[in-house]
Design a protein around this motif. Structure first.
Motif, PDB file in Angstrom:
ATOM      1  N   PHE A 149      -5.315   4.166   6.819  1.00 49.42           N
ATOM      2  CA  PHE A 149      -5.131   2.777   6.367  1.00 49.42           C
ATOM      3  C   PHE A 149      -3.641   2.521   6.115  1.00 49.42           C
ATOM      4  CE2 PHE A 149      -9.285   4.381   4.970  1.00 49.42           C
ATOM      5  CZ  PHE A 149     -10.117   3.509   5.657  1.00 49.42           C
ATOM      6  N   THR A 150      -2.887   2.501   7.198  1.00 51.63           N
ATOM      7  CA  THR A 150      -1.427   2.396   7.097  1.00 51.63           C
ATOM      8  C   THR A 150      -0.956   1.150   6.376  1.00 51.63           C
ATOM      9  OG1 THR A 150      -1.740   2.640   9.500  1.00 51.63           O
ATOM     10  CG2 THR A 150       0.293   3.403   8.596  1.00 51.63           C
ATOM     11  N   GLU A 151      -1.593   0.028   6.652  1.00 53.67           N
ATOM     12  CA  GLU A 151      -1.178  -1.222   6.004  1.00 53.67           C
ATOM     13  C   GLU A 151      -1.352  -1.126   4.482  1.00 53.67           C
ATOM     14  OE1 GLU A 151      -2.089  -6.018   6.169  1.00 53.67           O
ATOM     15  OE2 GLU A 151      -3.074  -4.684   7.591  1.00 53.67           O
ATOM     16  N   LEU A 152      -2.421  -0.510   4.058  1.00 55.37           N
ATOM     17  CA  LEU A 152      -2.661  -0.338   2.625  1.00 55.37           C
ATOM     18  C   LEU A 152      -1.621   0.597   2.019  1.00 55.37           C
ATOM     19  CD1 LEU A 152      -4.396  -0.855   0.125  1.00 55.37           C
ATOM     20  CD2 LEU A 152      -5.884   1.011   0.874  1.00 55.37           C
ATOM     21  N   GLN A 153      -1.302   1.650   2.717  1.00 62.10           N
ATOM     22  CA  GLN A 153      -0.271   2.578   2.235  1.00 62.10           C
ATOM     23  C   GLN A 153       1.073   1.869   2.090  1.00 62.10           C
ATOM     24  OE1 GLN A 153      -0.717   5.884   5.116  1.00 62.10           O
ATOM     25  NE2 GLN A 153      -0.652   7.124   3.257  1.00 62.10           N
ATOM     26  N   GLN A 154       1.433   1.084   3.102  1.00 60.15           N
ATOM     27  CA  GLN A 154       2.708   0.361   3.060  1.00 60.15           C
ATOM     28  C   GLN A 154       2.744  -0.626   1.891  1.00 60.15           C
ATOM     29  OE1 GLN A 154       4.436   2.575   4.908  1.00 60.15           O
ATOM     30  NE2 GLN A 154       5.705   0.804   5.297  1.00 60.15           N
ATOM     31  N   THR A 164     -15.223   2.537   1.204  1.00 59.65           N
ATOM     32  CA  THR A 164     -15.291   2.700  -0.252  1.00 59.65           C
ATOM     33  C   THR A 164     -13.883   2.986  -0.778  1.00 59.65           C
ATOM     34  OG1 THR A 164     -15.593   5.092  -0.143  1.00 59.65           O
ATOM     35  CG2 THR A 164     -17.596   3.717  -0.026  1.00 59.65           C
ATOM     36  N   LEU A 165     -13.726   2.927  -2.090  1.00 63.19           N
ATOM     37  CA  LEU A 165     -12.435   3.301  -2.674  1.00 63.19           C
ATOM     38  C   LEU A 165     -12.125   4.763  -2.361  1.00 63.19           C
ATOM     39  CD1 LEU A 165     -12.425   1.456  -6.109  1.00 63.19           C
ATOM     40  CD2 LEU A 165     -11.086   0.925  -4.070  1.00 63.19           C
ATOM     41  N   ALA A 166     -13.160   5.588  -2.308  1.00 67.33           N
ATOM     42  CA  ALA A 166     -12.965   6.990  -1.938  1.00 67.33           C
ATOM     43  C   ALA A 166     -12.420   7.102  -0.515  1.00 67.33           C
ATOM     44  CB  ALA A 166     -14.268   7.759  -2.076  1.00 67.33           C
ATOM     45  N   ASP A 167     -12.881   6.235   0.376  1.00 68.86           N
ATOM     46  CA  ASP A 167     -12.347   6.220   1.742  1.00 68.86           C
ATOM     47  C   ASP A 167     -10.886   5.769   1.736  1.00 68.86           C
ATOM     48  OD1 ASP A 167     -14.827   6.927   2.839  1.00 68.86           O
ATOM     49  OD2 ASP A 167     -15.397   4.826   3.196  1.00 68.86           O
ATOM     50  N   LEU A 168     -10.632   4.675   1.037  1.00 65.41           N
ATOM     51  CA  LEU A 168      -9.301   4.068   1.045  1.00 65.41           C
ATOM     52  C   LEU A 168      -8.241   4.935   0.379  1.00 65.41           C
ATOM     53  CD1 LEU A 168     -10.258   0.380   0.188  1.00 65.41           C
ATOM     54  CD2 LEU A 168      -9.625   1.286   2.427  1.00 65.41           C
ATOM     55  N   TYR A 169      -8.654   5.702  -0.618  1.00 63.38           N
ATOM     56  CA  TYR A 169      -7.677   6.479  -1.391  1.00 63.38           C
ATOM     57  C   TYR A 169      -7.928   7.980  -1.365  1.00 63.38           C
ATOM     58  CZ  TYR A 169      -6.192   1.946  -2.994  1.00 63.38           C
ATOM     59  OH  TYR A 169      -5.728   0.653  -3.036  1.00 63.38           O
ATOM     60  N   GLY A 170      -8.893   8.424  -0.590  1.00 59.66           N
ATOM     61  CA  GLY A 170      -9.207   9.849  -0.495  1.00 59.66           C
ATOM     62  C   GLY A 170      -8.579  10.484   0.730  1.00 59.66           C
ATOM     63  N   ASP A 171      -9.295  11.418   1.297  1.00 57.93           N
ATOM     64  CA  ASP A 171      -8.796  12.177   2.452  1.00 57.93           C
ATOM     65  C   ASP A 171      -8.485  11.299   3.663  1.00 57.93           C
ATOM     66  OD1 ASP A 171      -9.080  14.459   0.960  1.00 57.93           O
ATOM     67  OD2 ASP A 171     -11.023  15.000   1.825  1.00 57.93           O
ATOM     68  N   LYS A 172      -9.184  10.167   3.778  1.00 60.72           N
ATOM     69  CA  LYS A 172      -9.004   9.282   4.935  1.00 60.72           C
ATOM     70  C   LYS A 172      -7.900   8.245   4.740  1.00 60.72           C
ATOM     71  CE  LYS A 172     -13.970   9.415   5.863  1.00 60.72           C
ATOM     72  NZ  LYS A 172     -15.178   8.592   5.966  1.00 60.72           N
TER      73      LYS A 172
END
Length: 92
Positions: free
Chosen positions: A47-52, A35-43
């Motif tokens: 998701f290193t590729e997304l962060q980069q 979920t977006l909460a997963d992708l942008y929350g505590d977890k």
């Protein structure tokens, strides 16, 4: 805060920002069950590729708008919203 509104004539910057945005979308698609909460929350650190992809996009936006490197996210959002409001008022 920054100079003139993003110079649409700078095609190279525009293309680079579009590609960076696409990298964000592509990274999100790799995790269809998240979920977006997963992708942008505590977890989000998982998701290193997304962060980069977001870091790349942020740096390109800062450069395009002439923001200093140490500007905060709330300052950027406030400035972009102000610019958007000015732009839409001109269209009236």
């Amino acid at each position: 805060m920054a100079g003139d509104f993003f110079d649409a004539g700078k095609e190279e910057q525009k293309v680079a920002i579009e590609k960076a945005g696409q990298k964000i979308l592509d990274a999100r698609r790799k995790y269809p069950d998240a979920t977006l909460a997963d992708l942008y929350g505590d977890k989000m650190f998982a998701f290193t590729e997304l962060q980069q992809a977001h870091i790349e996009n942020d740096n390109l936006i800062k450069k395009a708008y002439g923001y200093p490197k140490n500007i905060s996210d709330p300052e950027i959002v406030a400035d972009l919203m102000k610019r958007y409001q000015e732009l839409t008022e001109q269209e009236k």
